[in-house]
Structures are given as structure tokens and as C-alpha cells.
Design a protein around this motif. Structure first.
Motif, PDB file in Angstrom:
ATOM      1  N   GLY A 232       0.803  -1.215   0.000  1.00  0.00           N
ATOM      2  CA  GLY A 232       0.000   0.000   0.000  1.00  0.00           C
ATOM      3  C   GLY A 232       0.836   1.264   0.000  1.00  0.00           C
ATOM      4  O   GLY A 232       0.307   2.349  -0.219  1.00  0.00           O
ATOM      5  N   PHE A 233       2.150   1.134   0.239  1.00  0.00           N
ATOM      6  CA  PHE A 233       3.018   2.305   0.209  1.00  0.00           C
ATOM      7  C   PHE A 233       3.401   2.603  -1.237  1.00  0.00           C
ATOM      8  O   PHE A 233       4.118   1.835  -1.882  1.00  0.00           O
ATOM      9  CB  PHE A 233       4.289   2.065   1.034  1.00  0.00           C
ATOM     10  CG  PHE A 233       4.074   2.185   2.509  1.00  0.00           C
ATOM     11  CD1 PHE A 233       4.239   3.391   3.154  1.00  0.00           C
ATOM     12  CD2 PHE A 233       3.687   1.071   3.251  1.00  0.00           C
ATOM     13  CE1 PHE A 233       4.035   3.503   4.522  1.00  0.00           C
ATOM     14  CE2 PHE A 233       3.484   1.170   4.613  1.00  0.00           C
ATOM     15  CZ  PHE A 233       3.651   2.395   5.252  1.00  0.00           C
ATOM     16  N   THR A 234       2.917   3.722  -1.750  1.00  0.00           N
ATOM     17  CA  THR A 234       3.232   4.111  -3.122  1.00  0.00           C
ATOM     18  C   THR A 234       3.701   5.554  -3.130  1.00  0.00           C
ATOM     19  O   THR A 234       3.428   6.331  -2.219  1.00  0.00           O
ATOM     20  CB  THR A 234       2.002   3.966  -4.036  1.00  0.00           C
ATOM     21  OG1 THR A 234       0.937   4.748  -3.502  1.00  0.00           O
ATOM     22  CG2 THR A 234       1.572   2.515  -4.141  1.00  0.00           C
ATOM     23  N   ALA A 235       4.426   5.911  -4.149  1.00  0.00           N
ATOM     24  CA  ALA A 235       4.904   7.289  -4.304  1.00  0.00           C
ATOM     25  C   ALA A 235       4.749   7.693  -5.761  1.00  0.00           C
ATOM     26  O   ALA A 235       4.560   6.855  -6.633  1.00  0.00           O
ATOM     27  CB  ALA A 235       6.367   7.397  -3.874  1.00  0.00           C
ATOM     28  N   GLU A 236       4.817   8.951  -6.018  1.00  0.00           N
ATOM     29  CA  GLU A 236       4.749   9.403  -7.397  1.00  0.00           C
ATOM     30  C   GLU A 236       5.952   8.850  -8.164  1.00  0.00           C
ATOM     31  O   GLU A 236       7.078   8.896  -7.687  1.00  0.00           O
ATOM     32  CB  GLU A 236       4.742  10.929  -7.438  1.00  0.00           C
ATOM     33  CG  GLU A 236       3.493  11.545  -6.836  1.00  0.00           C
ATOM     34  CD  GLU A 236       3.525  13.059  -6.910  1.00  0.00           C
ATOM     35  OE1 GLU A 236       4.492  13.583  -7.499  1.00  0.00           O
ATOM     36  OE2 GLU A 236       2.593  13.693  -6.398  1.00  0.00           O
ATOM     37  N   GLY A 237       5.702   8.338  -9.350  1.00  0.00           N
ATOM     38  CA  GLY A 237       6.799   7.761 -10.125  1.00  0.00           C
ATOM     39  C   GLY A 237       7.092   6.350  -9.651  1.00  0.00           C
ATOM     40  O   GLY A 237       6.234   5.479  -9.679  1.00  0.00           O
ATOM     41  N   ASP A 238       8.315   6.124  -9.192  1.00  0.00           N
ATOM     42  CA  ASP A 238       8.716   4.791  -8.747  1.00  0.00           C
ATOM     43  C   ASP A 238       8.032   4.424  -7.436  1.00  0.00           C
ATOM     44  O   ASP A 238       7.800   5.257  -6.568  1.00  0.00           O
ATOM     45  CB  ASP A 238      10.233   4.740  -8.559  1.00  0.00           C
ATOM     46  CG  ASP A 238      10.968   4.958  -9.864  1.00  0.00           C
ATOM     47  OD1 ASP A 238      10.393   4.621 -10.918  1.00  0.00           O
ATOM     48  OD2 ASP A 238      12.094   5.482  -9.835  1.00  0.00           O
ATOM     49  N   GLY A 239       7.734   3.120  -7.302  1.00  0.00           N
ATOM     50  CA  GLY A 239       7.204   2.617  -6.047  1.00  0.00           C
ATOM     51  C   GLY A 239       8.285   2.662  -4.981  1.00  0.00           C
ATOM     52  O   GLY A 239       9.464   2.647  -5.264  1.00  0.00           O
ATOM     53  N   THR A 240       7.908   2.726  -3.732  1.00  0.00           N
ATOM     54  CA  THR A 240       8.895   2.776  -2.661  1.00  0.00           C
ATOM     55  C   THR A 240       9.472   1.388  -2.406  1.00  0.00           C
ATOM     56  O   THR A 240       8.950   0.368  -2.864  1.00  0.00           O
ATOM     57  CB  THR A 240       8.253   3.286  -1.365  1.00  0.00           C
ATOM     58  OG1 THR A 240       7.361   2.268  -0.892  1.00  0.00           O
ATOM     59  CG2 THR A 240       7.496   4.569  -1.593  1.00  0.00           C
ATOM     60  N   HIS A 241      10.530   1.376  -1.644  1.00  0.00           N
ATOM     61  CA  HIS A 241      11.179   0.097  -1.356  1.00  0.00           C
ATOM     62  C   HIS A 241      10.300  -0.788  -0.471  1.00  0.00           C
ATOM     63  O   HIS A 241      10.374  -2.014  -0.557  1.00  0.00           O
ATOM     64  CB  HIS A 241      12.524   0.329  -0.677  1.00  0.00           C
ATOM     65  CG  HIS A 241      13.392  -0.888  -0.654  1.00  0.00           C
ATOM     66  ND1 HIS A 241      13.842  -1.508  -1.803  1.00  0.00           N
ATOM     67  CD2 HIS A 241      13.864  -1.643   0.372  1.00  0.00           C
ATOM     68  CE1 HIS A 241      14.566  -2.561  -1.493  1.00  0.00           C
ATOM     69  NE2 HIS A 241      14.595  -2.669  -0.176  1.00  0.00           N
ATOM     70  N   LEU A 242       9.459  -0.186   0.349  1.00  0.00           N
ATOM     71  CA  LEU A 242       8.545  -0.985   1.158  1.00  0.00           C
ATOM     72  C   LEU A 242       7.546  -1.725   0.272  1.00  0.00           C
ATOM     73  O   LEU A 242       7.209  -2.884   0.536  1.00  0.00           O
ATOM     74  CB  LEU A 242       7.808  -0.104   2.166  1.00  0.00           C
ATOM     75  CG  LEU A 242       8.654   0.462   3.307  1.00  0.00           C
ATOM     76  CD1 LEU A 242       7.803   1.345   4.205  1.00  0.00           C
ATOM     77  CD2 LEU A 242       9.280  -0.667   4.119  1.00  0.00           C
ATOM     78  N   ALA A 243       7.067  -1.069  -0.762  1.00  0.00           N
ATOM     79  CA  ALA A 243       6.159  -1.732  -1.701  1.00  0.00           C
ATOM     80  C   ALA A 243       6.870  -2.874  -2.414  1.00  0.00           C
ATOM     81  O   ALA A 243       6.281  -3.933  -2.659  1.00  0.00           O
ATOM     82  CB  ALA A 243       5.624  -0.724  -2.712  1.00  0.00           C
ATOM     83  N   THR A 244       8.140  -2.675  -2.734  1.00  0.00           N
ATOM     84  CA  THR A 244       8.927  -3.748  -3.356  1.00  0.00           C
ATOM     85  C   THR A 244       9.047  -4.939  -2.418  1.00  0.00           C
ATOM     86  O   THR A 244       8.914  -6.092  -2.838  1.00  0.00           O
ATOM     87  CB  THR A 244      10.324  -3.231  -3.730  1.00  0.00           C
ATOM     88  OG1 THR A 244      10.192  -2.151  -4.658  1.00  0.00           O
ATOM     89  CG2 THR A 244      11.162  -4.331  -4.367  1.00  0.00           C
ATOM     90  N   CYS A 245       9.298  -4.660  -1.132  1.00  0.00           N
ATOM     91  CA  CYS A 245       9.355  -5.744  -0.142  1.00  0.00           C
ATOM     92  C   CYS A 245       8.044  -6.510  -0.099  1.00  0.00           C
ATOM     93  O   CYS A 245       8.031  -7.751  -0.007  1.00  0.00           O
ATOM     94  CB  CYS A 245       9.685  -5.176   1.238  1.00  0.00           C
ATOM     95  SG  CYS A 245      11.365  -4.558   1.446  1.00  0.00           S
ATOM     96  N   GLY A 246       6.940  -5.784  -0.161  1.00  0.00           N
ATOM     97  CA  GLY A 246       5.633  -6.438  -0.140  1.00  0.00           C
ATOM     98  C   GLY A 246       5.411  -7.334  -1.342  1.00  0.00           C
ATOM     99  O   GLY A 246       4.908  -8.456  -1.211  1.00  0.00           O
TER     100      GLY A 246
END
Length: 315
Positions: A232-246
Motif C-alpha cells: 500500500g506504500f506508493t509514491a509518485e513515479g517509482d514505487g517505494t522500497h517498502l512496496a517492493t518488499c511487499g
């Protein structure tokens, strides 16, 4: 979701010898786990007599001077000696990571974690050696159960030595405390399931199977809840590293559940509990590797949650 947006992190720059060696330790540990799982699946733990000094057709030799013809003599000797040789490689790389961390003036956390990883590898190797010398089934179980914890330590060392880790900026989040607790509980329940699986593989006890299946429910609930929060952690442009972990957690969990179903079919329907070759040992062995990857990713996610998020202060 009700959380502050996490700033996108820079990509890992080149250089960082400590991080490179720490990552190499993790990569080298993957075939180590595969060979170790094959040793258990094939019941090849005593295929070679001795530990640092081993008996061969040419007499007693140092482990690293074991004759090639004996190494490839049969499947049991091949997987057992390959497991030991890969373990030696992991140990050498772990030593290199410690030396690099101290030579490069790495952070105290990086030095501490690479040192802990080296100690864990040495302890695990010693338990494996004494298991052979004592021909102990109890030490075999301990060696199998601790192997995944050691792998998690190696993953932790690779995480905290990364340039991404040192350059990350913490942000306030309403869910920081909840996520830390959830990730910690997930690591615990995943490891408990791994221990029950090791007990099952070394004893074939129905109690181990029952415990393994019951813990599966807790693992599914915890991991699903964790990766849903993280993605659920998203940012403009690239996804955050937490989203990648998920996303990584979700992929590993799906693969591990599928491997678990196939491994049970292999053991209880197709081939039976006593494997005799690669064809009937590969699925349970891959399931063992999947457990290590799942635990490693859970711990990595917990570390990144602690590194990136902080609790919002009350106004």
C-alpha cells in the motif's frame, strides 16, 4: 492508506566492497541450503566419515583434499561433500565481508552485523561437523532448524551494508508501530513453522506434520497481512522500497505454498518419505529453500520498516 508517503530511494551505487561480499555470502548460501536439504531428503548425512579430516578410498584426507573420484562416486557422497565445500565458501566470503567492513570504516551496525553473520556461519558449521562425528539425529535436527536462522542473519548483513540503507531518510507514519509489530510476529511464526518442518523431515513424526499444518494458518494470515500493508506504500513515479518488499513477500509466499503442496504429494502420495534419487527429493528440497527465502524476506522487510518509518509525534 493512512501513512506518510515514503521518499523514493536512490539506486545502489557501485563500489561498496562490504555490501558486495555480504551479497555474495547470501547467494552462496542458496546452493548450500539446496545441498543441505538434499542431504536430509536422501538421508546422506553419514555418506562420508569424518569432518575436517575425512576417510576416502585413498586414506584419511583433509576435507578440501577429498578425491574427485570419491566426490562423484555416488549421489549421497556428492551432495554431502558439495554441502561441506559450499559451506567452506560461505565461510570464506563471510570472513571477507568482516575484513572489508573494518577496512572500509563501515558503520558500527554494518561491522556488528557482518561479525554476527560470520559467528552464525561458524556455529552452524561446527554443529554440522559434530553431527557427523557423533552420528547424532538430534544435532541433525538442530543443524537443519538453525540453518534458516543463519540464512536470515546473512540477509540482514546484506541489507544493513547496502548504500541504499545508509542514504535512506526516515519519515513519519501513523502505521509505523503497527507495521513493526506485525513484521516481528511474522518473522517469529515463519521461523516456528520452519522448525516444525525440520522436525518433520528428521523424524517423520505425525505430530510434526500436524504442527506444521497448524502453523501454516498463522503464516498465511501474518504474511498476507504484512504484504498487503507494505504494497500500500506508493509514491509518485517509482514505487517505494517498502512496496517492493511487499511484492517480493507475495511472490515468495505463493511459490512456497505451491511447493509445499507438491512436496506433500511427493512424500505422501508419489514417492514416499525415503527419497532415493533427485527425482523424488527435489520438491521437498526446493520447499526447504523456499522457507529460507520467506524468512529472509520477512526479516528484510522488518529491517526496512524500522529504517524508513518512524512514529508520528503527538501534536
Amino acid at each position: 492508506m493512512n501513512a506518510a508517503q515514503v521518499t523514493a530511494l536512490p539506486s545502489t551505487p557501485t563500489g561498496a566492497a562490504t555490501h558486495l561480499l555480504a551479497r555474495l555470502v547470501v547467494w552462496a548460501a542458496l546452493p548450500l541450503i539446496l545441498f543441505g536439504g538434499s542431504v536430509t531428503s536422501l538421508d546422506a548425512g553419514m555418506a562420508i566419515d569424518g569432518w575436517l579430516m575425512v576417510d576416502s578410498s585413498q586414506g584419511e584426507r583433509l576435507l578440501w583434499l577429498y578425491p574427485i573420484e570419491d566426490w562423484f562416486h555416488n549421489l549421497g557422497q556428492f551432495v554431502e561433500h558439495s554441502h561441506r565445500m559450499t559451506g567452506s565458501l560461505v565461510g570464506l566470503l563471510a570472513i571477507g565481508a568482516v575484513l572489508a567492513a573494518n577496512a572500509q570504516g563501515a558503520s558500527s551496525l554494518a561491522r556488528w552485523m557482518t561479525g554476527l553473520a560470520l559467528i552464525a556461519v561458524c556455529v552452524q558449521g561446527a554443529i554440522g561437523g559434530f553431527r557427523v562425528l557423533e552420528n547424532s539425529s538430534e544435532l541433525a535436527f538442530m543443524h537443519g532448524a538453525l540453518g534458516h536462522a543463519v540464512f536470515a542473519c546473512l540477509v540482514a548483513a546484506a541489507v544493513v551494508t547496502s548504500p541504499r540503507w545508509s542514504s535512506a531518510e526516515r519519515v513519519a507514519s501513523d502505521e509505523a508501530l503497527e507495521l513493526k509489530g506485525l513484521a516481528t510476529r511474522t518473522c517469529v511464526v515463519v521461523y516456528l513453522m520452519i522448525v516444525s518442518g525440520a522436525f518433520l523431515r528428521h523424524t517423520n513424526d505425525p505430530v510434526g506434520l500436524a504442527a506444521h499444518l497448524m502453523l501454516l494458518l498463522g503464516v498465511l494470515a501474518s504474511v498476507v497481512a504484512l504484504f498487503r500493508k507494505l504494497t500500500g506504500f506508493t509514491a509518485e513515479g517509482d514505487g517505494t522500497h517498502l512496496a517492493t518488499c511487499g511484492r517480493r513477500l507475495r511472490g515468495i509466499l505463493l511459490a512456497q505454498v505451491a511447493l509445499g503442496v507438491l512436496a506433500m504429494a511427493a512424500v505422501y502420495i508419489w514417492y514416499g518419505p525415503s527419497a532415493t534419487g533427485v527425482h523424488d527429493s527435489i520438491l521437498p528440497t526446493l520447499h526447504v529453500l523456499g522457507g529460507a527465502l520467506l524468512l529472509g524476506q520477512c526479516l528484510s522487510s522488518r529491517l526496512w520498516i524500522g529504517r524508513l518509518l518512524r512514529t508520528k509525534e503527538s501534536s
